[in-house]
Scaffold this motif. Structure first.
Motif, PDB file in Angstrom:
ATOM      1  N   SER A 127       0.818  -1.219   0.000  1.00  0.00           N
ATOM      2  CA  SER A 127       0.000   0.000   0.000  1.00  0.00           C
ATOM      3  C   SER A 127       0.851   1.269   0.000  1.00  0.00           C
ATOM      4  O   SER A 127       0.403   2.312  -0.442  1.00  0.00           O
ATOM      5  N   GLU A 128       2.128   1.171   0.459  1.00  0.00           N
ATOM      6  CA  GLU A 128       2.925   2.422   0.453  1.00  0.00           C
ATOM      7  C   GLU A 128       3.246   2.876  -0.962  1.00  0.00           C
ATOM      8  O   GLU A 128       3.604   4.032  -1.182  1.00  0.00           O
ATOM      9  N   PHE A 132      -3.253   7.991  -1.990  1.00  0.00           N
ATOM     10  CA  PHE A 132      -4.078   8.055  -0.780  1.00  0.00           C
ATOM     11  C   PHE A 132      -5.359   7.244  -0.907  1.00  0.00           C
ATOM     12  O   PHE A 132      -5.736   6.482  -0.007  1.00  0.00           O
ATOM     13  N   LEU A 133      -6.019   7.369  -2.052  1.00  0.00           N
ATOM     14  CA  LEU A 133      -7.330   6.738  -2.234  1.00  0.00           C
ATOM     15  C   LEU A 133      -7.232   5.208  -2.156  1.00  0.00           C
ATOM     16  O   LEU A 133      -7.994   4.563  -1.435  1.00  0.00           O
ATOM     17  N   ARG A 135      -4.747   3.490  -0.897  1.00  0.00           N
ATOM     18  CA  ARG A 135      -4.281   3.115   0.448  1.00  0.00           C
ATOM     19  C   ARG A 135      -5.452   3.016   1.409  1.00  0.00           C
ATOM     20  O   ARG A 135      -5.596   2.050   2.157  1.00  0.00           O
ATOM     21  N   SER A 136      -6.313   4.028   1.366  1.00  0.00           N
ATOM     22  CA  SER A 136      -7.465   4.068   2.274  1.00  0.00           C
ATOM     23  C   SER A 136      -8.430   2.933   1.958  1.00  0.00           C
ATOM     24  O   SER A 136      -8.938   2.260   2.856  1.00  0.00           O
ATOM     25  N   LEU A 137      -8.653   2.734   0.660  1.00  0.00           N
ATOM     26  CA  LEU A 137      -9.565   1.668   0.220  1.00  0.00           C
ATOM     27  C   LEU A 137      -9.023   0.305   0.659  1.00  0.00           C
ATOM     28  O   LEU A 137      -9.772  -0.547   1.148  1.00  0.00           O
ATOM     29  N   LYS A 139      -7.087  -0.344   3.168  1.00  0.00           N
ATOM     30  CA  LYS A 139      -7.258  -0.489   4.627  1.00  0.00           C
ATOM     31  C   LYS A 139      -8.701  -0.832   4.952  1.00  0.00           C
ATOM     32  O   LYS A 139      -8.991  -1.722   5.745  1.00  0.00           O
ATOM     33  N   MET A 140      -9.604  -0.109   4.300  1.00  0.00           N
ATOM     34  CA  MET A 140     -11.032  -0.280   4.574  1.00  0.00           C
ATOM     35  C   MET A 140     -11.468  -1.708   4.223  1.00  0.00           C
ATOM     36  O   MET A 140     -12.233  -2.322   4.956  1.00  0.00           O
TER      37      MET A 140
END
Ligand SMILES: Cc1cc2nc3c(=O)[nH]c(=O)nc-3n(C[C@H](O)[C@H](O)[C@H](O)COP(=O)(O)O)c2cc1C
Length: 167
Positions: A127-128, A132-133, A135-137, A139-140
């Protein structure tokens, strides 16, 4: 003259390109002249006796235009043995899609070729490397992070191909 094999691939982050390279290494060890090329840079299949084609999945779709490739090279692809592989996280994270649906789609996309083998390998999700989008998705959706490429399984699949291809 020993047969020449082309391993053609699409890759955004490099993990499919690594798998294509590992497959090619097995062919070379077995004595086959082997080239590894990005799908878009392949102009002709005339010099090859067999084709392996691979693409990752992004949001349920193939990154590489496999059907377009098959259409461009339809005269040759119908007459040489073809094998294909899909890359994604579905093999380790079933919420990302159904492995059999992806392999079935690849089998259809290479038509008129009838693939001698089609599989799906686990890829890598870091994910790094993402914005941002994503990465957030990630995680979610609790997408597992890491490099899940199983080099043993990849090499074993590649070693069996020449016999299946009859080359
Ligand atoms: C935005 C995004 C969407 C993805 N969607 C899927 C998907 O729908 N199904 C799946 O199995 N893998 C999915 N993946 C995982 C990729 O297929 C995996 O990271 C693959 O190894 C990427 O290949 P590449 O490094 O060659 O570009 C997705 C990855 C990202 C970053």
């Amino acid at each position: 003259m020993p047969s020449r094999i082309l391993v053609a691939y699409a890759s955004r982050e490099g993990s499919t390109s690594g798998i294509a390279g590992a497959i090619a290494d097995e062919f070379r060890k077995a004595g086959y002249g082997t080239d590894v090329k990005e799908i878009e840079s392949v102009h002709s299949l005339e010099e090859y006796d067999a084709l392996v084609i691979g693409t990752p999945v992004y949001s349920g779709k193939f990154l590489g235009d496999i059907a377009g490739f098959a259409a461009r090279h339809r005269d040759r692809i119908a007459h040489i043995p073809v094998a294909g592989f899909v890359v994604g996280i579905a093999p380790v994270y079933p919420k990302a899609g159904d492995v059999h649906v992806f392999t079935g789609k690849l089998a259809s996309a290479v038509a008129p070729a009838k693939a001698v083998a089609i599989t799906m390998f686990a890829g890598s999700f870091q994910s790094e490397q993402q914005g941002f989008l994503v990465r957030s998705l990630g995680k979610m959706m609790k997408i597992p992070e890491g490099d899940f490429r199983d080099w043993g399984a990849i090499s074993a699949w590649a070693r069996e191909l020449p016999a299946k291809m009859g080359i």
